[in-house]
Scaffold this active site. Structure first.
Site, PDB file in Angstrom:
ATOM      1  N   TYR A  21      -9.378   0.941  -2.780  1.00 54.60           N
ATOM      2  CA  TYR A  21     -10.388   1.437  -3.755  1.00 54.60           C
ATOM      3  C   TYR A  21     -10.864   0.175  -4.847  1.00 54.60           C
ATOM      4  O   TYR A  21     -11.802   0.432  -5.471  1.00 54.60           O
ATOM      5  CB  TYR A  21      -9.769   2.811  -4.627  1.00 54.60           C
ATOM      6  CG  TYR A  21      -9.712   4.051  -3.751  1.00 54.60           C
ATOM      7  CD1 TYR A  21     -10.069   3.963  -2.157  1.00 54.60           C
ATOM      8  CD2 TYR A  21      -9.406   5.237  -4.242  1.00 54.60           C
ATOM      9  CE1 TYR A  21      -9.948   5.048  -1.290  1.00 54.60           C
ATOM     10  CE2 TYR A  21      -9.387   6.250  -3.386  1.00 54.60           C
ATOM     11  CZ  TYR A  21      -9.733   6.301  -2.075  1.00 54.60           C
ATOM     12  OH  TYR A  21      -9.439   7.317  -1.081  1.00 54.60           O
TER      13      TYR A  21
ATOM     14  N   ASP B 130      -4.934  10.054  -2.015  1.00 56.63           N
ATOM     15  CA  ASP B 130      -6.029  10.694  -2.421  1.00 56.63           C
ATOM     16  C   ASP B 130      -6.213  12.043  -1.359  1.00 56.63           C
ATOM     17  O   ASP B 130      -6.474  13.250  -1.623  1.00 56.63           O
ATOM     18  CB  ASP B 130      -7.274   9.925  -2.178  1.00 56.63           C
ATOM     19  CG  ASP B 130      -8.396  10.440  -2.772  1.00 56.63           C
ATOM     20  OD1 ASP B 130      -8.475  11.787  -3.217  1.00 56.63           O
ATOM     21  OD2 ASP B 130      -9.576   9.903  -2.767  1.00 56.63           O
TER      22      ASP B 130
END
Ligand code: NAD
Length: 354
Positions: A138, A245
């Site tokens: 990310y 996530d």
């Protein structure tokens, strides 16, 4: 102990008010908190054009912990990125170096029926997912979309983890396991990815510092399957940003309502931000229908992790259990035929149970 209270938007202020009510109810028993409220998210955009105004950030830095509601709303969906309410949340995490995201997924007594899975699979479920929050694909550079010589476009991101980043999240996992069933499952994709091979090596090294905690490793594809097949095998799961996530959302679906799930995001010194995992729920905002238990349980996590008040944390958790055992339900938890109570009544019931 100083607490920054950032209620935010939608149901945020409604659920945070109930958590504060519960914290205040512990004052006669000796809990001393100095709570200061500030704007974040959409309300901050409305008032000063910035979802994280400098005074709010300064307050968050100065306090021992942050109690956060939720941000966002349809009104802001078309705003420029810098003025989106969610930017307030992302910037807070980044500015405060909150690298460890803790999400318990737990079934409270009597709520097994609210899960997407059969109650015999989930009854008694109590998992803590620890997700690394500031590294991985990310944030890794380089990233982008470019055009190849052939004229075809190509998108790319970079998965990277430094040893130090892996080591510190692993330590959080092992330390957390010590207060639980002393088992850590590290989830990776070491069979395919170099970054994850390093992840596995470093987590295994850190395990030597915690001989009283059992470490196992699992590939992420298997972990995704095991979470729905036999979720009770897990105690603490530690994993990187992207896998965490996905797996933490999967685990939250095991427990029924999103209105029950708290979270913590911690820095290296255990200062943290505590928030329900749900959003601002504009569809029910202002109606007194929101379930405040995720925020009340987030306040319990705040007492446990940042303020080191384990006994008070457990008192809140036991009060929530008692209320559920007594059959009290907000609308999100009530099954057909069950009568639901409102946000404030649920907060009052927890205070009464305390
Ligand atoms: P949401 O979590 O706000 O709502 C999803 C559904 O769950 C809705 O039907 C809502 O009514 C219900 N729900 C959520 N919390 C509840 C509670 N405590 N009690 C009872 N029911 C509850 O997600 P969404 O609808 O996708 O997003 C709404 C807004 O919230 C968007 O602007 C989004 O960007 C924002 N959001 C913020 C956060 C955050 O602040 N951390 C997280 C997720 C979404």
């Amino acid at each position: 102990m100083r607490i920054a209270v950032l209620p935010g938007d939608g149901i945020g202020p409604e659920v945070v008010a109930e958590a504060l009510k519960v914290l205040r109810a512990l004052e006669p028993a000796g809990l001393r908190l100095e709570c200061t409220q500030a704007d974040v998210g959409g309300i901050a955009v409305d008032r000063c054009g910035d979802p994280l105004p400098p005074p709010t950030l300064a307050l968050a830095r100065a306090c021992d912990a942050i109690l956060f509601g939720a941000v966002g709303g349809p009104r802001y969906d078309t705003a420029p990125r810098a003025q989106r309410p969610e930017q307030g949340l992302l910037r807070l995490r980044k500015e405060l170096g909150l690298f460890a995201n803790l999400r318990p997924a737990r079934i409270f007594p009597g709520l097994g029926g609210a899960s997407a899975l059969k109650s015999e699979v989930v009854d008694g479920l109590d998992i803590l997912i620890i997700r690394e929050l500031t590294g991985d694909i990310y944030f890794g550079q380089p990233r982008g979309i470019h055009t190849l010589a052939s004229g075809e476009r190509e998108g790319f991101d970079t998965m990277r983890y430094r040893e130090g980043e892996i080591r510190r999240i692993a330590r959080v996992a092992f330390e957390s396991a010590r207060g639980r069933a002393r088992r850590v499952c590290s989830v990776d994709k070491a069979n395919v990815l170099e970054t994850m091979q390093l992840w596995r090596e470093v987590v295994s090294e850190v395990a030597h510092e915690f001989p009283d905690v059992e470490l196992s490793h699992m590939l992420v594809d298997n972990a995704a399957m095991q979470l729905v097949r036999a979720p009770r095998q897990f105690d603490v799961i530690v994993t990187g940003n992207m896998f965490g996530d996905i797996l933490s959302d999967e685990a939250s679906a095991l427990t029924g309502s999103i209105g029950m799930l708290p979270s913590a995001s911690l820095d290296e010194r255990h200062k943290g931000m505590y928030e329900p995992i749900h959003g601002s729920a504009p569809d029910i905002a202002g109606k007194g229908l929101a379930n405040p238990l995720a925020t009340i349980l987030s306040a319990a996590m705040m007492l446990r992790y940042s303020l080191r008040q384990e006994a008070f944390a457990q008192r809140i958790e036991r009060a929530v259990q008692a209320v559920l055992r007594a059959g009290l339900r907000t609308a999100d938890l009530a099954r057909a035929g069950e009568q639901a109570i409102g946000t404030a009544a649920m907060g009052d019931a927890v205070v009464a149970a305390l």
